[in-house]
Write a protein that holds these residues in place. Structure first.
Motif, PDB file in Angstrom:
ATOM      1  N   GLY A 350       0.789  -1.214   0.000  1.00 60.27           N
ATOM      2  CA  GLY A 350       0.000   0.000   0.000  1.00 60.27           C
ATOM      3  C   GLY A 350       0.823   1.266   0.000  1.00 60.27           C
ATOM      4  N   THR A 351       2.080   1.190  -0.397  1.00 63.21           N
ATOM      5  CA  THR A 351       2.964   2.346  -0.366  1.00 63.21           C
ATOM      6  C   THR A 351       2.911   3.115  -1.676  1.00 63.21           C
ATOM      7  N   TYR A 352       3.408   4.351  -1.645  1.00 64.88           N
ATOM      8  CA  TYR A 352       3.334   5.250  -2.791  1.00 64.88           C
ATOM      9  C   TYR A 352       4.711   5.445  -3.397  1.00 64.88           C
ATOM     10  N   GLY A 353       4.776   5.494  -4.725  1.00 65.68           N
ATOM     11  CA  GLY A 353       6.010   5.787  -5.430  1.00 65.68           C
ATOM     12  C   GLY A 353       6.836   4.557  -5.707  1.00 65.68           C
ATOM     13  N   ASP A 354       7.290   3.891  -4.657  1.00 64.49           N
ATOM     14  CA  ASP A 354       8.097   2.674  -4.777  1.00 64.49           C
ATOM     15  C   ASP A 354       9.221   2.860  -5.792  1.00 64.49           C
ATOM     16  N   LYS A 355      10.016   3.890  -5.575  1.00 62.39           N
ATOM     17  CA  LYS A 355      11.057   4.277  -6.528  1.00 62.39           C
ATOM     18  C   LYS A 355      12.443   3.944  -5.990  1.00 62.39           C
ATOM     19  N   GLY A 356      13.299   3.446  -6.873  1.00 59.80           N
ATOM     20  CA  GLY A 356      14.700   3.217  -6.549  1.00 59.80           C
ATOM     21  C   GLY A 356      14.919   2.194  -5.456  1.00 59.80           C
ATOM     22  N   LEU A 357      14.096   1.156  -5.400  1.00 64.04           N
ATOM     23  CA  LEU A 357      14.169   0.196  -4.300  1.00 64.04           C
ATOM     24  C   LEU A 357      15.254  -0.849  -4.532  1.00 64.04           C
ATOM     25  N   LEU A 358      15.818  -1.322  -3.426  1.00 65.16           N
ATOM     26  CA  LEU A 358      16.791  -2.407  -3.433  1.00 65.16           C
ATOM     27  C   LEU A 358      16.143  -3.581  -2.712  1.00 65.16           C
ATOM     28  N   ILE A 359      15.764  -4.602  -3.459  1.00 62.43           N
ATOM     29  CA  ILE A 359      15.104  -5.765  -2.874  1.00 62.43           C
ATOM     30  C   ILE A 359      16.002  -6.968  -3.097  1.00 62.43           C
ATOM     31  N   VAL A 360      16.560  -7.471  -2.008  1.00 63.78           N
ATOM     32  CA  VAL A 360      17.495  -8.590  -2.079  1.00 63.78           C
ATOM     33  C   VAL A 360      16.799  -9.823  -1.550  1.00 63.78           C
ATOM     34  N   GLY A 361      16.680 -10.852  -2.371  1.00 61.73           N
ATOM     35  CA  GLY A 361      16.022 -12.084  -1.961  1.00 61.73           C
ATOM     36  C   GLY A 361      16.787 -12.816  -0.881  1.00 61.73           C
ATOM     37  N   SER A 362      16.129 -13.793  -0.276  1.00 60.43           N
ATOM     38  CA  SER A 362      16.752 -14.525   0.827  1.00 60.43           C
ATOM     39  C   SER A 362      18.024 -15.241   0.405  1.00 60.43           C
ATOM     40  N   GLY A 363      18.152 -15.508  -0.904  1.00 61.26           N
ATOM     41  CA  GLY A 363      19.361 -16.175  -1.364  1.00 61.26           C
ATOM     42  C   GLY A 363      20.469 -15.219  -1.753  1.00 61.26           C
ATOM     43  N   GLY A 364      20.158 -13.918  -1.741  1.00 63.65           N
ATOM     44  CA  GLY A 364      21.149 -12.931  -2.150  1.00 63.65           C
ATOM     45  C   GLY A 364      21.995 -12.465  -0.980  1.00 63.65           C
ATOM     46  N   PRO A 365      22.965 -11.622  -1.252  1.00 62.17           N
ATOM     47  CA  PRO A 365      23.835 -11.127  -0.177  1.00 62.17           C
ATOM     48  C   PRO A 365      23.107 -10.141   0.725  1.00 62.17           C
ATOM     49  N   ASP A 366      23.316 -10.267   2.030  1.00 60.06           N
ATOM     50  CA  ASP A 366      22.737  -9.364   3.015  1.00 60.06           C
ATOM     51  C   ASP A 366      23.379  -7.985   2.843  1.00 60.06           C
ATOM     52  N   PRO A 367      22.595  -6.938   2.558  1.00 60.17           N
ATOM     53  CA  PRO A 367      23.194  -5.618   2.342  1.00 60.17           C
ATOM     54  C   PRO A 367      23.739  -4.981   3.617  1.00 60.17           C
ATOM     55  N   LEU A 368      23.392  -5.546   4.782  1.00 62.82           N
ATOM     56  CA  LEU A 368      23.838  -4.980   6.044  1.00 62.82           C
ATOM     57  C   LEU A 368      24.844  -5.871   6.754  1.00 62.82           C
ATOM     58  N   GLY A 369      24.620  -7.184   6.740  1.00 67.01           N
ATOM     59  CA  GLY A 369      25.467  -8.091   7.496  1.00 67.01           C
ATOM     60  C   GLY A 369      25.147  -8.023   8.978  1.00 67.01           C
ATOM     61  N   ASN A 370      26.111  -8.356   9.803  1.00 70.55           N
ATOM     62  CA  ASN A 370      25.905  -8.357  11.244  1.00 70.55           C
ATOM     63  C   ASN A 370      26.378  -7.077  11.898  1.00 70.55           C
ATOM     64  N   SER A 371      26.618  -6.061  11.095  1.00 72.71           N
ATOM     65  CA  SER A 371      27.099  -4.792  11.612  1.00 72.71           C
ATOM     66  C   SER A 371      25.964  -3.786  11.597  1.00 72.71           C
ATOM     67  N   CYS A 372      26.310  -2.521  11.752  1.00 72.09           N
ATOM     68  CA  CYS A 372      25.318  -1.464  11.668  1.00 72.09           C
ATOM     69  C   CYS A 372      25.427  -0.734  10.345  1.00 72.09           C
ATOM     70  N   CYS A 373      26.643  -0.576   9.848  1.00 76.68           N
ATOM     71  CA  CYS A 373      26.871   0.082   8.569  1.00 76.68           C
ATOM     72  C   CYS A 373      27.134  -0.958   7.489  1.00 76.68           C
ATOM     73  N   PRO A 374      26.601  -0.773   6.287  1.00 77.25           N
ATOM     74  CA  PRO A 374      26.921  -1.682   5.190  1.00 77.25           C
ATOM     75  C   PRO A 374      28.422  -1.701   4.920  1.00 77.25           C
ATOM     76  N   ALA A 375      28.957  -2.897   4.690  1.00 76.18           N
ATOM     77  CA  ALA A 375      30.387  -3.036   4.416  1.00 76.18           C
ATOM     78  C   ALA A 375      30.684  -2.663   2.970  1.00 76.18           C
ATOM     79  N   ALA A 376      31.944  -2.440   2.682  1.00 75.47           N
ATOM     80  CA  ALA A 376      32.370  -2.166   1.308  1.00 75.47           C
ATOM     81  C   ALA A 376      31.883  -3.296   0.403  1.00 75.47           C
ATOM     82  N   GLY A 377      31.346  -2.931  -0.732  1.00 73.29           N
ATOM     83  CA  GLY A 377      30.816  -3.911  -1.665  1.00 73.29           C
ATOM     84  C   GLY A 377      29.345  -4.204  -1.491  1.00 73.29           C
ATOM     85  N   SER A 378      28.722  -3.712  -0.418  1.00 70.83           N
ATOM     86  CA  SER A 378      27.292  -3.914  -0.206  1.00 70.83           C
ATOM     87  C   SER A 378      26.488  -3.194  -1.277  1.00 70.83           C
TER      88      SER A 378
END
Length: 415
Positions: A350-378
């Protein structure tokens, strides 16, 4: 890509109980315990802090408090007093004994009325049990609010209560730990056109029916940045923040929401009225029936941009991590946000716009990891808002999440 934020550093004493922040999480700033000013009036255990405040001149002055436990209630009575502890909040306690707000600012105090370096505990009141701020704009810093409770059917503001159109307090480098409100705002409440400014703060284990970490209601405002809300528990709505502000607004930037829960709506944030801007935030492992991360409804409007939603859980299968929960009179803008590993009801609905989204499937790489900031290459690096006004400090495009975006001012109102 911006450099990882440094650890919340407090260097002048070993007794300060520093927040258990990850090394690169929001909260990095010049948070250093203050020293007692030269010539300050001295208060030692067994002596009265209130008498020292009352005896201070009408002009700016300082009171230096030695380590110890000081029982009773304190009222600044409009005095521009810098009340500072010599040993920090780990050894200097203001204990209200359940008799009312532990510290009160209700006489038009300004920024020169300062509470610096104390643990404020065992306050009990209907509003602002730990610290009550009404039509005043004091400075609170380097302090801990713990075991305070706002009581009654509409008890609000377990740790701090802020209200009134002239209330613009600065609350800096302060921890809200295990406070409770019987109704709204377990850690802090803002209402009646108040506009508290919070930087480098930490909320953990606070509880309320609504807004376990922070509640904003009845035309209240909030300017929140470089802050963490961890494991706060709302029995009904708004595990991290509840923003029921028909004529108010809430600005949330570079804030990390982790493991907050709500029984119904908004594990991280619930927006049932008014306007909320959520920019460059991270929602990790929050849970609710509707909107494990953020939910809006009943005419609420929320703009969500450059924010990461990872591992949030929505127990209602017809809802989602980011959700418009009540239809056409509610608006949820969804721009340049990232989603990974959210369970229960999908990533957004029910959201509006839905622009420029990054949707990573469960099999893809975690964009955050176990840290707070995304690591290089995220994939979250340089994937946020494509506007130079939102660039990272090094001039590169905004990174998604709480570590992206321009540096925020730490002390004093935004200009």
């Amino acid at each position: 890509m911006r450099k990882a934020l440094a650890l919340f550093v407090l260097t002048l004493t070993s007794v300060w109980s520093a927040p258990p922040l990850l090394a690169d999480c929001p909260g990095a700033s010049a948070c250093v315990l203050s020293k007692c000013p030269q010539g300050a009036r001295q208060v030692k255990p067994g002596q009265s802090i209130q008498k020292a405040i009352d005896a201070s001149p009408c002009g700016p002055s300082a009171v230096c408090v030695a380590p110890g436990t000081y029982k009773g209630l304190i009222n600044f009575h409009g005095k521009p007093v810098n009340l500072v502890s010599s040993g920090g909040p780990g050894v200097t306690f203001l204990d209200g004994g359940g008799a009312g707000p532990v510290v009160t600012f209700t006489t038009a105090e300004g920024k020169d009325s300062i509470l610096d370096g104390f643990t404020v505990r065992n306050g009990m009141a209907g509003y602002g049990a730990g610290i009550l701020i009404n039509m005043a704009s004091p400075t609170i810093r380097n302090s801990i609010l713990t075991q305070n409770r706002a009581t009654g059917t509409f008890g609000r503001g377990g740790g701090v209560g802020v209200l009134g159109a002239q209330a613009f307090p600065a609350i800096l480098c302060t921890q809200f730990l295990g406070n409770m409100a019987d109704y709204d705002g377990g850690g802090l409440i803002s209402g009646y056109s108040a506009n508290p400014y919070l930087r480098s703060d930490y909320f953990e284990g606070n509880k309320a029916q609504y807004g376990a970490g922070i509640g904003v209601y009845n035309s209240g405002r909030l300017d929140l940045g470089w802050t963490e809300l961890i494991a706060n528990q709302a029995a009904v709505d708004g595990g991290g923040i509840h923003t029921g502000v028909v004529y108010g607004n809430v600005l949330v930037r570079q804030v990390w929401f982790k493991n907050n829960t709500a029984g119904n709506n908004g594990g991280g944030i619930w927006v049932p009225a008014g306007l909320a801007d959520v920019i460059n935030c991270t929602f990790d492992g929050n849970r609710a029936a509707n909107g494990g991360g953020i939910a809006a409804g009943f005419g609420g409007m929320v703009n969500v941009a450059s924010t990461l939603f990872v591992r949030n859980n929505t127990t209602n299968a017809s809802s989602a991590t980011l959700v418009n929960a009540s239809g056409s009179n509610t608006s949820v803008v969804n721009h340049y946000n990232g989603f990974f590993g959210n369970t229960g009801g999908g990533n957004f609905s029910g959201t509006y716009g839905d622009k420029g989204l990054l949707i990573v499937g469960s099999g893809g790489p975690d964009p955050l990891g176990n840290s707070c900031c995304p690591a290089a290459g995220s994939a979250a690096i340089n994937a946020g808002i494509p506007d130079s006004l939102f660039n990272d400090p090094n001039g590169s495009r905004n990174d998604m999440g709480a570590c992206g975006g321009p540096a925020l001012l730490t002390y004093g109102p935004m200009k």
